[in-house]
Design a protein around this motif. Structure first.
Motif, PDB file in Angstrom:
ATOM      1  N   GLN A 268       5.238   3.866   1.946  1.00  0.00           N
ATOM      2  CA  GLN A 268       4.411   3.163   1.719  1.00  0.00           C
ATOM      3  C   GLN A 268       2.732   3.404   1.728  1.00  0.00           C
ATOM      4  OE1 GLN A 268       5.183   2.523   6.250  1.00  0.00           O
ATOM      5  NE2 GLN A 268       6.750   0.264   5.740  1.00  0.00           N
ATOM      6  N   LYS A 271       2.193   3.413  -1.983  1.00  0.00           N
ATOM      7  CA  LYS A 271       1.626   1.486  -1.950  1.00  0.00           C
ATOM      8  C   LYS A 271       0.659   1.974  -1.459  1.00  0.00           C
ATOM      9  CE  LYS A 271       6.144   0.179  -2.623  1.00  0.00           C
ATOM     10  NZ  LYS A 271       7.902  -0.819  -1.305  1.00  0.00           N
ATOM     11  N   ARG A 272       0.228   1.881  -0.228  1.00  0.00           N
ATOM     12  CA  ARG A 272      -0.753   2.239  -0.498  1.00  0.00           C
ATOM     13  C   ARG A 272      -2.159   2.553  -1.129  1.00  0.00           C
ATOM     14  NH1 ARG A 272      -0.248   2.464   4.710  1.00  0.00           N
ATOM     15  NH2 ARG A 272      -0.850   4.369   5.077  1.00  0.00           N
ATOM     16  N   ARG A 274      -2.429   3.420  -4.582  1.00  0.00           N
ATOM     17  CA  ARG A 274      -1.965   3.095  -5.649  1.00  0.00           C
ATOM     18  C   ARG A 274      -3.025   1.444  -5.424  1.00  0.00           C
ATOM     19  NH1 ARG A 274       1.201   2.676 -10.269  1.00  0.00           N
ATOM     20  NH2 ARG A 274       1.262   0.861 -11.258  1.00  0.00           N
ATOM     21  N   VAL A 326       9.750   6.189  -7.230  1.00  0.00           N
ATOM     22  CA  VAL A 326       8.903   4.711  -6.435  1.00  0.00           C
ATOM     23  C   VAL A 326      10.475   3.945  -6.498  1.00  0.00           C
ATOM     24  CG1 VAL A 326       7.769   2.715  -6.088  1.00  0.00           C
ATOM     25  CG2 VAL A 326       6.434   4.078  -7.136  1.00  0.00           C
ATOM     26  N   GLU A 330      12.217   3.460  -2.904  1.00  0.00           N
ATOM     27  CA  GLU A 330      12.608   1.891  -2.457  1.00  0.00           C
ATOM     28  C   GLU A 330      13.886   1.593  -2.472  1.00  0.00           C
ATOM     29  OE1 GLU A 330      10.529   0.072  -5.373  1.00  0.00           O
ATOM     30  OE2 GLU A 330       8.995  -0.613  -3.573  1.00  0.00           O
TER      31      GLU A 330
END
Length: 333
Positions: A268, A271-272, A274, A326, A330
């Protein structure tokens, strides 16, 4: 690793992180402080012949030979003063206030530290040591109890609001070998020692009435001392994860909340970071596009971040590696 996923196409190009951007820097600091594996802590208590009270159990500094054989199979001895990673709250300053050693175990995705009662100091005339040991063990969701008392172990023997699951290990025949017996067997006949290792033990779980727990030892299981440690450790990890999920959902109130493992927390954060980088890059390109004689996208990147990757093959490989990483994370979490 990458060759296993040749069918994936149209992977995103890695996004360059903007310098001096506080939101990204803050996320990266959190990422660095988030462990790469899930960490768990479990208590181990020894109950000797005839013992029934909390104080008697907390004062134990020794156990039977079978108990020590059980501990050897549960994990590896760690010197507390030399530990730099997760220690489950045990003192690692070198002052040995929680003893000199503890027991630990890990694999690729999890790390487990045991609060072993017999490895922590506790003297009759030092109440603070007993209180400290109780604080460590009482704050664990899961207790492993090696019960050689000859009696049933009551759930509230060591009471605590976090006492969710107890894994009770009891000799099937009720016989507890003495140190003298063990020494005699070692001196006389190795086959007798092996026979003792094949002694049967019953494993069962006792559950807090408020916990809807279902695990591999919900019904009693019978194992040899050789097979016992691995099975009990597996049950303990299962129970700890369940307790963490239950606590997370309960604390969120009606509707509950999703339990996020450390692996997923790290994903997470990636992703944040990015998303922050993409948002900042879009904002910068829009600002440049509104100016006369604006730079191209690649020129803007060069002006902002320095020289781009000169080898397109290297850029493609990096993009593929990030995409595979990634996607794997996931699917795993």
């Amino acid at each position: 690793f990458i060759n296993a996923y040749q069918g994936l196409q149209n992977l995103d190009v890695p996004v360059m992180l903007p310098p001096n951007f506080e939101a990204v820097a803050r996320s990266l600091r959190i990422f660095d402080n988030t462990a790469m594996v899930d960490t768990h802590k479990v208590s181990v208590a020894y109950v000797g012949p005839g013992q029934t009270t909390e104080r008697e159990i907390l004062l134990n500094q020794q156990g039977s030979p079978a108990y020590w054989n059980f501990l050897r199979g549960m994990g590896h001895i760690r010197r507390l003063g030399q530990m730099k990673d997760f220690s489950a709250g045990l003192d690692t300053s070198g002052q040995d206030s929680d003893g000199r050693y503890t027991l630990g175990w890990r694999d690729l995705i999890a790390k487990l530290i045991f609060h072993v009662g017999t490895l922590m100091p506790a003297r009759e005339d030092k109440q603070e040591q007993i209180v400290r040991k109780k604080a460590h063990m009482g704050n664990d969701f899961v207790h492993i109890v090696f019960n050689e008392s000859g009696r049933d172990y009551e759930f509230d023997t060591i009471p605590s609001q976090f006492n969710f699951v107890q894994i009770i290990v009891t000799p099937v025949d009720g016989q507890v070998p003495t140190p003298e017996d063990e020494a005699l067997w070692l001196r006389s006949d190795l086959s007798k020692v092996n026979a003792r290792m094949d002694q049967l033990y019953k494993v069962k779980t006792q559950i807090n009435p408020d916990i809807p727990f279902v695990g591999p030892a919900a019904e009693p299981k019978v194992l040899t001392l050789t097979a016992l440690p691995g099975f009990v450790r597996s049950v303990a990890i299962h129970a700890v994860v369940f307790s963490q999920v239950y606590t997370s959902c309960k604390s969120a109130g009606i509707g509950g909340a999703e339990y996020v493992s450390l692996w997923r927390a790290r994903l997470q954060i990636i992703k944040r970071v990015r998303a922050h980088a993409q948002k900042e890059r879009t904002k910068r390109l829009n600002a440049l596009g509104s100016q006369p004689g604006s730079l191209s996208e690649s020129s803007a990147d060069m002006a902002e971040f320095g020289e781009p990757i000169s080898d397109p093959t290297m850029a493609t490989t990096a993009a593929q590696a990030l995409g595979y990483l990634v996607r794997d994370l996931e699917s795993f979490v």
